[in-house]
Scaffold this motif. Structure first.
Motif, short mmCIF file in Angstrom:
data_model
loop_
_atom_site.label_atom_id
_atom_site.label_comp_id
_atom_site.label_asym_id
_atom_site.label_seq_id
_atom_site.Cartn_x
_atom_site.Cartn_y
_atom_site.Cartn_z
N LEU A 82 10.06 111.35 -0.07
CA LEU A 82 9.50 110.65 1.09
C LEU A 82 10.55 110.44 2.16
O LEU A 82 10.30 110.63 3.36
N ALA A 83 11.77 110.06 1.74
CA ALA A 83 12.86 109.85 2.70
C ALA A 83 13.19 111.14 3.44
O ALA A 83 13.42 111.14 4.65
N SER B 293 12.93 111.79 7.38
CA SER B 293 14.12 112.17 8.15
C SER B 293 13.94 113.49 8.87
O SER B 293 14.62 113.76 9.85
N SER B 294 13.01 114.35 8.38
CA SER B 294 12.81 115.64 9.03
C SER B 294 11.74 115.58 10.11
O SER B 294 11.37 116.61 10.67
N ARG B 295 11.23 114.39 10.40
CA ARG B 295 10.27 114.25 11.49
C ARG B 295 10.92 114.66 12.82
O ARG B 295 12.13 114.48 13.01
N PRO B 296 10.14 115.16 13.75
CA PRO B 296 10.70 115.52 15.06
C PRO B 296 11.22 114.29 15.80
O PRO B 296 10.68 113.19 15.67
N PRO C 69 18.44 116.19 11.18
CA PRO C 69 17.70 116.95 10.16
C PRO C 69 16.41 117.58 10.65
O PRO C 69 15.97 118.60 10.13
N GLY C 70 15.77 116.98 11.65
CA GLY C 70 14.50 117.49 12.13
C GLY C 70 14.61 118.12 13.50
O GLY C 70 15.66 118.07 14.15
N PRO C 71 13.53 118.72 13.99
CA PRO C 71 13.53 119.32 15.32
C PRO C 71 13.61 118.26 16.42
O PRO C 71 13.29 117.09 16.20
N ILE C 72 14.05 118.68 17.60
CA ILE C 72 14.11 117.79 18.76
C ILE C 72 13.21 118.40 19.84
O ILE C 72 13.38 119.56 20.21
N VAL C 73 12.28 117.61 20.31
CA VAL C 73 11.31 118.08 21.29
C VAL C 73 11.49 117.30 22.58
O VAL C 73 11.56 116.06 22.56
N VAL C 74 11.58 117.99 23.70
CA VAL C 74 11.66 117.36 25.01
C VAL C 74 10.28 117.39 25.64
O VAL C 74 9.64 118.44 25.71
N GLU C 75 9.83 116.24 26.08
CA GLU C 75 8.47 116.10 26.62
C GLU C 75 8.53 115.44 27.99
O GLU C 75 9.12 114.38 28.15
N ASN C 76 7.92 116.09 28.98
CA ASN C 76 7.87 115.53 30.33
C ASN C 76 6.62 114.67 30.51
O ASN C 76 5.51 115.12 30.22
N SER D 51 8.56 106.11 30.52
CA SER D 51 9.40 105.07 29.92
C SER D 51 8.57 104.04 29.16
O SER D 51 9.00 103.53 28.11
N GLU D 52 7.37 103.74 29.65
CA GLU D 52 6.52 102.78 28.96
C GLU D 52 6.15 103.28 27.57
O GLU D 52 6.06 102.50 26.62
N ALA D 53 5.94 104.59 27.44
CA ALA D 53 5.61 105.15 26.12
C ALA D 53 6.73 104.90 25.13
O ALA D 53 6.48 104.64 23.94
N VAL D 54 7.96 104.94 25.58
CA VAL D 54 9.10 104.69 24.70
C VAL D 54 9.23 103.20 24.40
O VAL D 54 9.50 102.80 23.26
N ALA D 55 9.01 102.37 25.40
CA ALA D 55 9.08 100.92 25.19
C ALA D 55 8.10 100.46 24.13
O ALA D 55 8.36 99.51 23.40
N ARG D 56 6.96 101.16 24.00
CA ARG D 56 5.93 100.77 23.05
C ARG D 56 6.02 101.51 21.72
O ARG D 56 5.21 101.28 20.81
N ALA D 57 6.99 102.42 21.60
CA ALA D 57 7.10 103.23 20.38
C ALA D 57 7.76 102.45 19.25
O ALA D 57 8.40 101.42 19.47
N GLU D 58 7.60 102.96 18.03
CA GLU D 58 8.27 102.37 16.89
C GLU D 58 9.78 102.55 17.03
O GLU D 58 10.24 103.65 17.38
N PRO D 59 10.57 101.53 16.75
CA PRO D 59 12.03 101.63 16.91
C PRO D 59 12.68 102.29 15.69
O PRO D 59 13.50 101.69 14.99
N ASP D 60 12.30 103.55 15.44
CA ASP D 60 12.80 104.25 14.26
C ASP D 60 13.73 105.41 14.60
O ASP D 60 14.16 106.16 13.72
N GLY D 61 14.04 105.58 15.89
CA GLY D 61 14.95 106.63 16.30
C GLY D 61 14.29 107.97 16.56
O GLY D 61 14.98 108.93 16.90
N HIS D 62 12.97 108.05 16.44
CA HIS D 62 12.28 109.32 16.64
C HIS D 62 11.64 109.44 18.02
O HIS D 62 11.06 110.48 18.34
N THR D 63 11.73 108.39 18.83
CA THR D 63 11.21 108.44 20.20
C THR D 63 12.25 107.86 21.14
O THR D 63 12.59 106.67 21.05
N LEU D 64 12.76 108.70 22.04
CA LEU D 64 13.80 108.31 22.98
C LEU D 64 13.37 108.72 24.38
O LEU D 64 12.40 109.46 24.56
N CYS D 65 14.10 108.26 25.37
CA CYS D 65 13.86 108.73 26.73
C CYS D 65 15.18 108.94 27.45
O CYS D 65 16.18 108.27 27.17
#
Length: 315
Positions: A17-18, A22-25, A54-61, A71-85
């Protein structure tokens, strides 16, 4: 029996599971249009970071509302390191020029890294009879309101008008949609002056019809090493620049931010990546989370003071 087997199997499932988590984008949201400087930097960085995560990195405009929508989408995202801006300095300035915002640009984000510095340069028509700020002041005093100054967004407009205030002159602001358009008008002789980025100014220097007479930061830019800063030319404490920062949602654990910064740091240590930034006229300025956080707070203090003084107004 079934429940006993499940209990025995649970510890064996945890590592799998870990690994799956960890391999999530990892998404880097760029809240601006594709093809711009921030988008180019984010895509180059994502490619360079891939060996360290460990996982892929996707750039999204997700462009719109001066960066607020993405930026609002990131502010509302889970703080797990998988959503950045990846955001520019107007991310902080928006708080002071927009009547309403759906988030606080400091409180609702956790800095991961400062990525680059955007030095603004004061470009001028080569035919103008001065090559420095003292000459600009003298010319403006002798020819009131003759030196219109181009800008492309809120920050470069503020830089131009702040310099004029410091010099006690008037340089009417002319708004442009892009630095390339601003520089085209300078080269063509339609616009006397303009504040723009090094990336926008550099391609036009070879024409011989434009020159750079000052930079906006406290230190010189490597792209125009012979051009003195405004401070060097007598404008005390003049230090204004743009930047690009990598942010996550608030409550991002320090350990996760540190892991992400290590991946960014590894990318910046790669010579090919740094050469790519130089080729793109992007000025690398890597700073860790705590230092990036202080840079954002300093930016907020600047715009708070500017708004209190009436130098910027909510729209």
């Amino acid at each position: 029996m079934t429940s006993r087997r499940a209990l025995l199997a649970a510890p064996l499932m945890l590592p799998a599971l870990a690994r799956a988590q960890s391999s999530r984008p990892t998404r880097i949201i760029v809240p601006y249009a594709a093809g711009g400087g921030t988008d180019i930097l984010a895509r180059a960085l994502a490619e360079a970071m891939r060996p360290s995560l460990p996982g892929p990195i996707v750039v999204e405009n997700r462009a719109g509302a001066a960066g607020v929508i993405g930026s609002e989408a990131v502010a509302r995202a889970e703080p797990d390191g998988h959503t950045l801006c990846a955001v520019v300095s107007t991310h902080v300035m928006n708080k002071h020029v927009m009547a309403q915002m759906p988030f606080d640009p400091l409180r609702d984000f956790a800095p991961v890294a400062m990525l680059s510095r955007s030095t603004f340069v004061l470009a001028a028509m080569s035919a103008l009879p001065f090559n420095d700020i003292p000459g600009l002041r003298a010319h403006a005093e002798a020819n009131p309101r003759s030196l219109s100054t181009g800008s492309t967004e809120a920050l470069s407009s503020f830089i131009g008008q702040e310099l004029a205030r410091r010099l006690g002159i008037e340089t009417p602001d002319v708004a442009y949609r892009a630095g390339s358009q601003l520089m085209t008008d300078i080269v063509a002789g339609h616009l006397p002056l303009g504040w723009t980025t090094t990336a926008s100014a550099t391609p036009h220097m070879a024409t011989g019809r434009a020159k750079v007479i000052a930079v906006s930061t406290a230190t010189r830019t490597p792209f125009f090493p012979d051009v003195p800063t405004a401070q060097e030319q007598g404008v005390a404490d003049f230090d204004l620049s743009g930047w690009v920062a990598l942010l996550g949602p608030a409550r991002l654990p320090d350990a996760v931010a540190a892991r992400l910064f290590s991946a960014v740091e590894a990318a910046y240590a790669d010579g090919a990546f740094r050469q790519r930034l130089a080729t793109l006229s992007i000025e690398a300025d890597l700073r860790p989370p705590a230092v990036a956080a202080e840079a954002l707070r300093r930016e907020d203090r600047i715009w708070t003071a500017a708004r209190a003084a009436g130098h910027i107004q909510p729209q």
